[in-house]
Design an enzyme around this catalytic site. Structure first.
Site, PDB file in Angstrom:
ATOM      1  N   GLY A 137     -41.153  31.611  38.072  1.00 30.30           N
ATOM      2  CA  GLY A 137     -41.366  33.020  37.749  1.00 30.30           C
ATOM      3  C   GLY A 137     -42.591  33.638  38.391  1.00 30.30           C
ATOM      4  N   GLY A 164     -45.231  26.362  33.895  1.00 26.78           N
ATOM      5  CA  GLY A 164     -44.539  26.485  32.613  1.00 26.78           C
ATOM      6  C   GLY A 164     -43.816  25.235  32.168  1.00 26.78           C
ATOM      7  N   GLU A 165     -43.437  24.398  33.121  1.00 26.42           N
ATOM      8  CA  GLU A 165     -42.661  23.215  32.763  1.00 26.42           C
ATOM      9  C   GLU A 165     -43.401  21.919  33.048  1.00 26.42           C
ATOM     10  OE1 GLU A 165     -38.947  23.949  34.813  1.00 26.42           O
ATOM     11  OE2 GLU A 165     -38.252  25.195  33.158  1.00 26.42           O
TER      12      GLU A 165
END
Lengths: 168, 752, 316
Positions: free
Chosen positions: B520, B712-713
């Site tokens: 993103g 984010g991961e």
């Protein structure tokens, strides 16, 4: 049913289906949508509000049970431009990500700090007869009724710590 | 198409970071709205007139057909406006044979009498109030002819097929290498089905204005949902405006969308009234998607000195009967350690279970739970420090493709983490350290997660007050998109952060792929940077051509943007003044990003190292995490504060995966045993002790023009394995069937 | 939720009278369990009598040195009471081990005792459950029964009682005071409150229809130490896998039976001088288990001696 609830300091006269929960009365009838519905069964804490100063899950209470009560929701805690210290601390410490559990976390934190001030014990309280010391373990246990799936837990501890005025 | 080498060579304001907005620990842009409860999520948006309320009815069998569906009581129930089943739902676009993750296609609701999984939506009731809708929904009487569901994954492992379009990757000769290895590990790990449990259940508020539809919903991908909804409704996409401004958690589970969106759109058209529909928490468990279970067979072969000579992970996983989603738990291993003989692959079993799909770090989240524990076991067998074993097997180039790494600081993550955590002080022999009723242990694991860049667009505007507005059909699911876009804009146009507005979550804005796969920030941000550069160019052209401007005549290439002022040498004026004079209605520039033509010439990942201290109560089998440290290398960090939160959040997901999270299928019914948040246990505040995430200085110039990557991961990758390794160090037993709950750990301790 | 009518009771007497006169009426106090179940239509009362504001929420000393706890006293209020904390710490510990702060602020003493099982097959209305729908069968019996009972279960039901507080009250030999619709007050041992499932797991207590719990009376604390230990999958806000309350020589077990389980055989063995290990073994000799809950036997075998030692001043 006719019910009058004082919400954020304002008496609200309501005519409610007895089935309407306090949560749905706030969100749908009064359009105070800051209080969130995460599970509707008392399993997440997103709907936490203060009733007569005490934190409860508004999803597991009927609105008609609160005739005459004073309810404080997140909208009554502070506003954009006039944030309460706890709200500012959540912002500063990044104590949220998606933000959905946040109003419940903040209301819960306010209720929790009042419980500590009233010397109420938790399962982390080893000395039940002495004064409560709000250690990080105490704080974490007392905030465990508010799930944050983004898992901003350490930041939430920091935010509450910042406003608690209490040493760790 | 551009080349990553151009990106590397070309300076830009983000890289230069003159005002220091990049990397700064900026508070969340939308934070004031979220802490005051005034950010409207999908179900809370104020429609133009009072809405009707929808409640869905879900199937109570896992396979079979609806033989009868009696809606008369529901229709006669107070306040009911409409009841739809497969018998009377309006026509919708046909469902394709199989869904593709990125290609929009119709997702019709209530399509037939066929039931494919427990919890499939079979009816919708719309009523004047939520209470009336709930009561009426309970009166819909459905009669089923149930087939015996194929629901026991572990009974069908041998029936797994090669996922569509995939094959195993073998380098060297794994079988020979493994057979010849003097030291081996050969074991099987099991990970369970997991639920996303976003705090905000999926919800939609929809209304029509003539033939134009407005939907407020909670999805990660704006254009995908808009186009798919339009195809479902069989109307042009331009007649659908999809808004998703605030999203109460996604984690992959809102990568697609569900019946709330389709049925709210259809019902509001039918009733000529706004309609709101939300999933109940119970419906979320079956009716959306989940991370499927895996069985992972890990084999490692090594020399006595600790050089890996053979390495294999073979994963069996499952998806729904009509799906092809594959939990790629083996993939990350292709880039992690050097070994001449390697075999990785997946087998997929189609089952009568709800729809499997992506959940935070699909692949890595499950896969590291096996390999990163197997490495710990191998280290112990070899008598080598588990971190040193990893360092010994650090590859110079991607061990599978031979491509160079864009940048790889895994060893530095481990070394610095070990230093900060006090790794060297640990007791090598399990079960030696005690604190009251707790036996203490520490463990570590490596983290790896890929990095991606997708095509995206963005627009930047400047108005007569010098305020910059970023517009992009992007989402912020709690990741910090609003904030990092504002930072990029402030830095690129040289304005204070307070003079930036960000508009996202709207299908009418320039398209971006959305939030997922930790792509993103890089994707949306790179498009934003390009838009910002184009706006700078447009402003520059106006300034040097404006005889009223001190900048008149240039030279253009010397222009600077700082503190809301544009300057060439010592000639300057306020940006707002220039715009007010020349473009009182404002000025807009567009930008876009596309993956570089040569991007795939490098092996590109984010990395990290986890260090965990746990306590194990060996009387009860309870485990508590006491201390966690993650050290990560993930390119340039845009916002220290939001990135760190993403990483610690991911690490806590790792704790959940290791200790509490999992759902079991009752094979008789094909349903999940945990249908709410009292049954499915995500970590709570008390589960998490001290925790911190450190981000190393890094720039990955081959990732995108900003040299940033996603975080984010990454945090979840390896975190659970570190917990499992710490449990072993605490009490000397291993449980290879996650989550490691007290019953399983106790059995292992007693069998010790 | 099905439609219902609602009244706020003006007095204890009026409440039980209304309950006797109104078909399918239920008392509601905190509502934290009843509303949870009404939303799923597992509970479908036609009339709710709100007893939450009745003046039976106080905690007072009794003449013999015990405490009378009003049925409407909230869990938080009871746990925080200084007399409870100093004389009945096992009760405070048990209460604060249950639910969350928010739930305990709402849940009442009477309601906590009457909360219903957390068995997943009871909650999932698509499944057979003799407790929810008599005669439909038991989904848990051959199902995912990790949380099920190891004492006193029947072929009709293997559900457990979820209360932590009730386990402590059971160890403390509490007495239940009630008022019945006829206006009759009675009191009986907490051991007489809950039933084992037998053939009628839908009938969970020995209360007669319309009977209202008005108070819980604690006798003077027993000689000896007290402790409550609860084992669960996560650190907080989760049901127990098993728990034990120790109060002097009294032992009660939680999450193991259809009722709070008084471990009388273990107590008898302890009284005769057996070691805690031997004592709990005597109790567990009678335990039976289903396919997935056998670990509870091992767990209690290990936990109870530790808890007894802890109550007697040993390490936590």
């Amino acid at each position: 049913m006719k019910t009058t609830i004082t919400v954020n300091g304002e008496a609200r006269a309501l005519d409610l289906d007895p089935r309407t929960t306090l949560l749905d009365a706030l969100r749908e009838t009064l359009r105070l949508t800051g209080t969130k519905k995460g599970c509707d069964h008392g399993q997440c804490g997103a709907c936490t509000v203060l009733v007569n100063g005490t934190r409860i899950n508004s999803c597991l209470s009927l609105a008609v049970m609160h005739d005459g009560d004073a309810v404080t929701t997140i909208e009554g805690v502070g506003q954009v431009g006039a944030l309460a210290p706890i709200q500012q601390a959540f912002l500063t410490e990044d104590a949220f990500q998606c933000g959905y559990c946040t109003p419940g976390q903040i209301c819960s934190a306010l209720g929790m700090l009042a419980e500590v001030a009233a010397n109420q014990p938790s399962q982390e309280t080893t000395d039940l007869t002495g004064p409560i010391r709000l250690t990080d373990d105490e704080l974490r246990e007392r905030m465990s009724g508010n799930i944050c799936r983004c898992s901003a837990y350490p930041q939430i501890v920091a935010a509450i710590r910042a406003v608690s005025g209490l040493p760790a | 198409m551009s080349s990553v080498l151009d990106w590397e060579a070309t300076p830009n304001p983000v890289k230069e970071n003159r005002a220091g907005n990049i990397g700064k620990a900026v508070d969340r842009y939308e934070g004031p709205l979220k802490v005051t409860g005034t950010a409207p999520y999908a179900y809370e948006v104020e429609p133009p007139s009072p809405p009707a309320y929808g409640v869905m009815v879900s199937a109570e069998i896992a396979a079979g057909r609806i033989t009868a569906i009696d809606t008369t009581a529901a229709e006669a129930s107070p306040g009911v406006r409409l009841v739809w089943t497969h018998l009377n739902v309006p026509p919708q676009g046909p469902r394709p044979e199989r869904y593709d993750f990125f290609t929009p296609s119709p997702r019709p609701a209530l399509q037939s009498d066929r039931i494919y999984f427990f919890g499939q939506q079979v009816a919708i009731v719309i009523a004047d109030t939520l209470e009336n809708a709930n009561a009426a929904a309970a009166k819909v009487a459905v009669t089923y002819e149930a087939d015996a569901p194929m629901a026991i994954f572990h009974d069908h492992l041998d029936e797994g097929v090669q996922p569509p379009g995939e094959q195993d990757t073998e380098i060297g000769d794994f079988a020979a290498g493994f057979a010849a290895a003097p030291v081996t590990i050969d074991d099987v790990w099991r990970t369970p089905l997991q639920n996303h449990c976003q705090m905000e259940p999926c919800a939609t508020t929809a209304w029509w204005d003539g033939d134009h539809l407005t939907v407020n919903t909670s999805v990660q991908m704006v254009r995908f949902a808009q186009n798919s909804l339009a195809e479902t409704l069989m109307i042009p996409a331009k007649q659908v405006r999809l808004l998703t401004k605030y999203i109460g958690g996604g984690f992959g589970g809102k990568g697609s969308f569900y019946e709330d969106l389709v049925l709210a759109a259809l019902a509001s058209r039918e009733l000529a009234q706004p309609v709101k529909i939300a999933f109940t928490r119970q419906q979320m468990m079956h009716g959306t998607v989940h991370r499927p279970a895996t069985v992972q067979h890990v084999r490692l072969g090594a020399t006595p000195e600790g050089r890996l000579t053979a390495m294999s992970i073979m994963t069996v996983t499952h998806c729904d009967s009509r799906g092809n989603f594959t939990e790629h738990a083996s993939n990350f291993a292709r880039s992690l350690y050097a070994a001449p003989n390697r075999l990785t692959g997946h087998r997929l079993v189609r089952m009568d279970l709800p729809v499997a799909s992506a959940m935070r770090a699909p692949g890595e989240a499950s896969g590291t739970l096996s390999l990163e524990v197997a490495m710990d076991e191998l280290a112990e067998k070899l008598g080598i420090d588990p971190m040193e074993l990893r360092i010994l097997n650090e590859p110079d180039v991607d061990p599978e493709t031979g491509k160079p790494f864009s940048i790889r600081q895994l060893v530095r993550c481990m070394r610095e983490g070990a230093q900060m955590f006090g790794w060297g002080r640990r007791n090598l022999v399990p079960g030696q350290v005690r604190d009251g009723r707790w036996q203490i242990g520490v463990g570590m694991a490596a983290a790896i997660r890929g990095n991606m860049l997708l095509p995206a667009k963005c627009s930047f505007s400047v108005d007569a007050h010098g305020v910059i507005t970023v517009r992009q059909g992007m989402t912020d699911i709690g990741t910090g998109t609003y904030t990092v876009l504002a930072q990029i804009a402030a830095e690129t146009l040289g304005v204070p952060l307070g003079d930036v507005r960000v508009e996202i979550g709207d299908s009418e804005l320039p398209p971006a792929p959305g939030s997922g796969g930790q792509f993103g920030a890089a994707t949306a941000g790179s498009a934003a940077l390009d838009a910002g550069m184009n706006l700078r160019k447009a402003i520059t052209e106006i300034a040097v051509a404006d005889s009223a401007s001190p900048l008149f005549g240039g030279p253009s290439q010397d222009i600077t943007f700082q503190d809301g002022v544009i300057a060439i040498a010592n000639r300057s004026e306020r940006l707002a003044d220039l715009i007010r004079r020349n473009r009182p209605d404002g000025l807009t520039a567009d930008g876009e990003i596309r993956p570089a033509a040569d991007a795939r010439n490098w092996s590109q990942h984010t990395y990290g190292a986890h260090f965990v201290e746990v306590g194990v109560d060996t009387v009860t089998g309870e485990v508590r995490t006491r201390r966690m440290l993650g050290v990560f290398a993930a390119g340039r960090i845009l916002n220290w504060k939001t990135a760190r939160s993403q990483l610690t959040g991911g690490m806590i997901w790792g704790v959940g995966s290791a200790l509490t999270e999992g759902n079991s299928v009752d094979p008789r019914y094909g349903s999940l045993i945990n249908q709410d948040l009292a049954g499915y246990l995500v970590p709570v505040q008390a589960d998490i002790g001290e925790i911190d995430a450190i981000m190393l200085d890094e720039v990955d110039d081959k990732a995108n023009p900003m040299g940033i990557k996603g975080v984010g991961e990454l945090g979840i990758s390896g975190a659970g394995a570190a917990v499992a390794n710490a449990i072993y160090n605490a009490c000397g037993v291993r449980v290879r069937d996650y989550p490691i709950t007290p019953d399983k750990l106790l059995a292992a301790i007693m069998a010790r | 939720m099905r439609p219902f009518t609602y009244e706020r009771a003006a007095s204890v007497e009026a409440a039980v009278k209304s309950a006797a006169q109104t078909p399918n009426a239920k008392f509601i106090a905190g509502g934290t369990n009843l509303l949870d179940l009404m939303k799923l239509e597992i509970e479908t009362p036609a009339h709710l009598i709100d007893v939450g504001r009745l003046p039976i929420a106080g905690i007072e000393d009794t003449a013999d040195g015990g405490l009378r706890i009003g049925a409407m006293a909230t869990n938080s209020h009871v746990a925080a009471d200084v007399r409870v904390r100093s004389r009945y710490p096992v009760l405070t510990q048990a209460i604060v081990a249950g639910g969350s702060g928010q739930l305990r602020n709402k849940a009442t003493t009477g309601g906590n005792l009457l909360q219903r099982t957390r068995c997943a097959y009871f909650y999932d209305t698509s499944k057979p459950c003799n407790k929810r729908q008599p005669g439909s069968g038991c989904g848990a019996l051959e199902g995912l029964n990790r949380n099920s009972a190891i004492f006193g279960a029947s072929h009709a039901c293997i559900a457990t009682h979820p209360s932590d507080m009730a386990v402590a009250l059971t160890a403390l030999d509490a007495t239940v005071e009630t008022l019945s619709p006829s206006g009759q007050a009675r009191s009986f041992s907490i051991l007489e409150l809950h039933r084992l499932p037998g053939e009628t797991p839908d009938v969970e207590t020995h209360l007669i229809p319309g009977e209202l719990i008005t108070a819980i009376v604690l006798p003077p604390p027993p000689a000896g130490g007290q402790v409550y230990r609860k084992v669960r999958d996560r650190a907080s806000y989760a049901a127990g896998l098993a728990s034990v309350a120790v109060a002097g020589g009294n032992l009660a077990l939680g999450s193991v039976a259809h009722k709070p389980w008084r471990a009388e055989k273990a107590e008898a063995a302890l009284a005769l001088g057996s070691s805690p290990v031997e004592a709990i073994a005597a109790e567990l000799a009678e335990a039976t288990h289903s396919s997935r809950n056998g670990f509870k036997i091992d767990l209690l075998r290990r936990l109870v001696p530790v808890a007894v030692a802890q109550a007697n001043g040993g390490e936590a």
